[in-house]
Design a protein around this motif. Sequence first.
Motif, PDB file in Angstrom:
ATOM      1  N   VAL A 182       9.344 -48.526 -16.614  1.00 49.25           N
ATOM      2  CA  VAL A 182      10.359 -47.944 -15.933  1.00 49.25           C
ATOM      3  C   VAL A 182      10.906 -48.772 -14.738  1.00 49.25           C
ATOM      4  O   VAL A 182      10.061 -49.126 -13.818  1.00 49.25           O
ATOM      5  CB  VAL A 182       9.819 -46.558 -15.337  1.00 49.25           C
ATOM      6  CG1 VAL A 182      10.892 -45.829 -14.619  1.00 49.25           C
ATOM      7  CG2 VAL A 182       9.366 -45.649 -16.623  1.00 49.25           C
ATOM      8  N   ASP A 183      12.024 -48.853 -14.715  1.00 51.77           N
ATOM      9  CA  ASP A 183      12.915 -49.730 -13.743  1.00 51.77           C
ATOM     10  C   ASP A 183      13.942 -49.062 -13.276  1.00 51.77           C
ATOM     11  O   ASP A 183      15.029 -49.173 -13.734  1.00 51.77           O
ATOM     12  CB  ASP A 183      13.283 -51.204 -14.343  1.00 51.77           C
ATOM     13  CG  ASP A 183      13.750 -51.966 -13.181  1.00 51.77           C
ATOM     14  OD1 ASP A 183      13.718 -51.686 -12.082  1.00 51.77           O
ATOM     15  OD2 ASP A 183      14.253 -53.286 -13.475  1.00 51.77           O
ATOM     16  N   GLY A 184      13.776 -48.349 -11.864  1.00 48.55           N
ATOM     17  CA  GLY A 184      14.769 -47.412 -11.757  1.00 48.55           C
ATOM     18  C   GLY A 184      15.040 -46.400 -12.622  1.00 48.55           C
ATOM     19  O   GLY A 184      14.252 -45.800 -13.175  1.00 48.55           O
ATOM     20  N   ASP A 185      16.409 -46.364 -13.051  1.00 47.54           N
ATOM     21  CA  ASP A 185      16.590 -45.600 -14.053  1.00 47.54           C
ATOM     22  C   ASP A 185      16.901 -45.957 -15.381  1.00 47.54           C
ATOM     23  O   ASP A 185      17.137 -45.297 -16.224  1.00 47.54           O
ATOM     24  CB  ASP A 185      18.193 -45.038 -13.715  1.00 47.54           C
ATOM     25  CG  ASP A 185      19.415 -45.855 -13.712  1.00 47.54           C
ATOM     26  OD1 ASP A 185      18.805 -47.259 -13.986  1.00 47.54           O
ATOM     27  OD2 ASP A 185      20.453 -45.661 -13.540  1.00 47.54           O
ATOM     28  N   LEU A 186      16.305 -47.341 -15.413  1.00 45.91           N
ATOM     29  CA  LEU A 186      16.167 -47.862 -17.030  1.00 45.91           C
ATOM     30  C   LEU A 186      14.783 -47.520 -17.377  1.00 45.91           C
ATOM     31  O   LEU A 186      13.734 -47.704 -16.814  1.00 45.91           O
ATOM     32  CB  LEU A 186      16.402 -49.345 -16.973  1.00 45.91           C
ATOM     33  CG  LEU A 186      16.023 -49.910 -18.331  1.00 45.91           C
ATOM     34  CD1 LEU A 186      17.109 -49.626 -19.300  1.00 45.91           C
ATOM     35  CD2 LEU A 186      16.079 -51.338 -18.013  1.00 45.91           C
ATOM     36  N   VAL A 187      14.582 -46.876 -18.624  1.00 47.36           N
ATOM     37  CA  VAL A 187      13.245 -46.533 -19.275  1.00 47.36           C
ATOM     38  C   VAL A 187      13.268 -47.288 -20.516  1.00 47.36           C
ATOM     39  O   VAL A 187      13.900 -47.165 -21.269  1.00 47.36           O
ATOM     40  CB  VAL A 187      13.236 -45.312 -19.552  1.00 47.36           C
ATOM     41  CG1 VAL A 187      11.648 -45.153 -20.157  1.00 47.36           C
ATOM     42  CG2 VAL A 187      13.112 -44.390 -18.078  1.00 47.36           C
ATOM     43  N   LEU A 188      12.393 -48.417 -20.592  1.00 45.03           N
ATOM     44  CA  LEU A 188      12.281 -49.065 -21.977  1.00 45.03           C
ATOM     45  C   LEU A 188      10.969 -49.123 -22.634  1.00 45.03           C
ATOM     46  O   LEU A 188       9.955 -48.937 -22.166  1.00 45.03           O
ATOM     47  CB  LEU A 188      12.405 -50.723 -21.426  1.00 45.03           C
ATOM     48  CG  LEU A 188      13.693 -51.318 -21.249  1.00 45.03           C
ATOM     49  CD1 LEU A 188      13.388 -52.746 -20.860  1.00 45.03           C
ATOM     50  CD2 LEU A 188      14.599 -51.266 -22.462  1.00 45.03           C
ATOM     51  N   TRP A 189      11.069 -48.566 -24.000  1.00 43.96           N
ATOM     52  CA  TRP A 189       9.775 -49.076 -24.651  1.00 43.96           C
ATOM     53  C   TRP A 189      10.177 -50.092 -25.842  1.00 43.96           C
ATOM     54  O   TRP A 189      11.249 -50.387 -25.871  1.00 43.96           O
ATOM     55  CB  TRP A 189       9.473 -47.564 -25.211  1.00 43.96           C
ATOM     56  CG  TRP A 189      10.552 -46.606 -25.608  1.00 43.96           C
ATOM     57  CD1 TRP A 189      10.931 -45.738 -24.739  1.00 43.96           C
ATOM     58  CD2 TRP A 189      11.350 -46.381 -26.719  1.00 43.96           C
ATOM     59  NE1 TRP A 189      12.033 -44.779 -25.531  1.00 43.96           N
ATOM     60  CE2 TRP A 189      12.478 -45.394 -26.654  1.00 43.96           C
ATOM     61  CE3 TRP A 189      11.334 -47.151 -27.932  1.00 43.96           C
ATOM     62  CZ2 TRP A 189      13.189 -44.882 -27.537  1.00 43.96           C
ATOM     63  CZ3 TRP A 189      12.415 -46.679 -29.088  1.00 43.96           C
ATOM     64  CH2 TRP A 189      13.451 -45.603 -28.725  1.00 43.96           C
ATOM     65  N   GLU A 190       9.119 -50.269 -26.243  1.00 40.59           N
ATOM     66  CA  GLU A 190       8.899 -51.691 -27.285  1.00 40.59           C
ATOM     67  C   GLU A 190       8.809 -52.745 -26.471  1.00 40.59           C
ATOM     68  O   GLU A 190       9.600 -53.315 -25.702  1.00 40.59           O
ATOM     69  CB  GLU A 190      10.157 -51.611 -28.342  1.00 40.59           C
ATOM     70  CG  GLU A 190      10.622 -50.961 -29.113  1.00 40.59           C
ATOM     71  CD  GLU A 190       9.399 -50.486 -30.273  1.00 40.59           C
ATOM     72  OE1 GLU A 190       8.814 -51.389 -30.488  1.00 40.59           O
ATOM     73  OE2 GLU A 190       9.159 -49.344 -30.533  1.00 40.59           O
TER      74      GLU A 190
END
Length: 213
Positions: A60-68
């Motif tokens: 989770v980077d601010g409003d960015l949510v990354l999976w993989e």
Amino acid sequence: MTDGSMVLHYAETLMPRKACFVARHLRSPVAFRPIDLGRGEHKGPAFKVLNPNGKVPVLVDGDLVLWESDAIMMHLALAAGSDLWPTAAREAVEAQRWLSWAAHEFNPQAGTLYFEHVIRPHFGLGDVDAAADATARKRTRAGLAVLERHLSGRTMLVGDRLTLADVAVAITFPYAAAAGIPLADYPAVANWNARLEALPFWLDPFPQAAAAH
């Protein structure tokens, strides 16, 4: 660019290992949050808001949510301005080729050995599946032969420096002894693995494990 508020949700398993290593290698401004797989935390509703697949890692980077994990590694490298992700187009394409090969060819085989010999006993999932083990062992050897040919006369997979390609392809190797991955039978691969093992955090990427030493 990151605003310094990144949170990396991880467990001490194979795919999170990639993300944790890159974060620590780059000294990224990341807060590490362990997820308890044994208690099923990754399957709970709160976690599935972050990743509907119910898997780690998640960044989770601010409003960015990354999976993989590969996407997370790339985001960390780009945020740091690191050449772990090559800037030259030809090298970037080559790195992507190895990431794809790792995801679709090599890691499903070496990862099966990891599952059968590391994950099964750790979580009490029963005896080794002999048929799955035999098939994976044969296919892992085929993959190691591909790597042996490519790495003969080379330092790393892409050029002469560490890239995300090396991280993605070799991520099962810290478990080689336990999983029975026969690195010693492939000298160029074994030498490459030795170079990776010499890197800080390669063998201890998880923050809790490092803090315990």
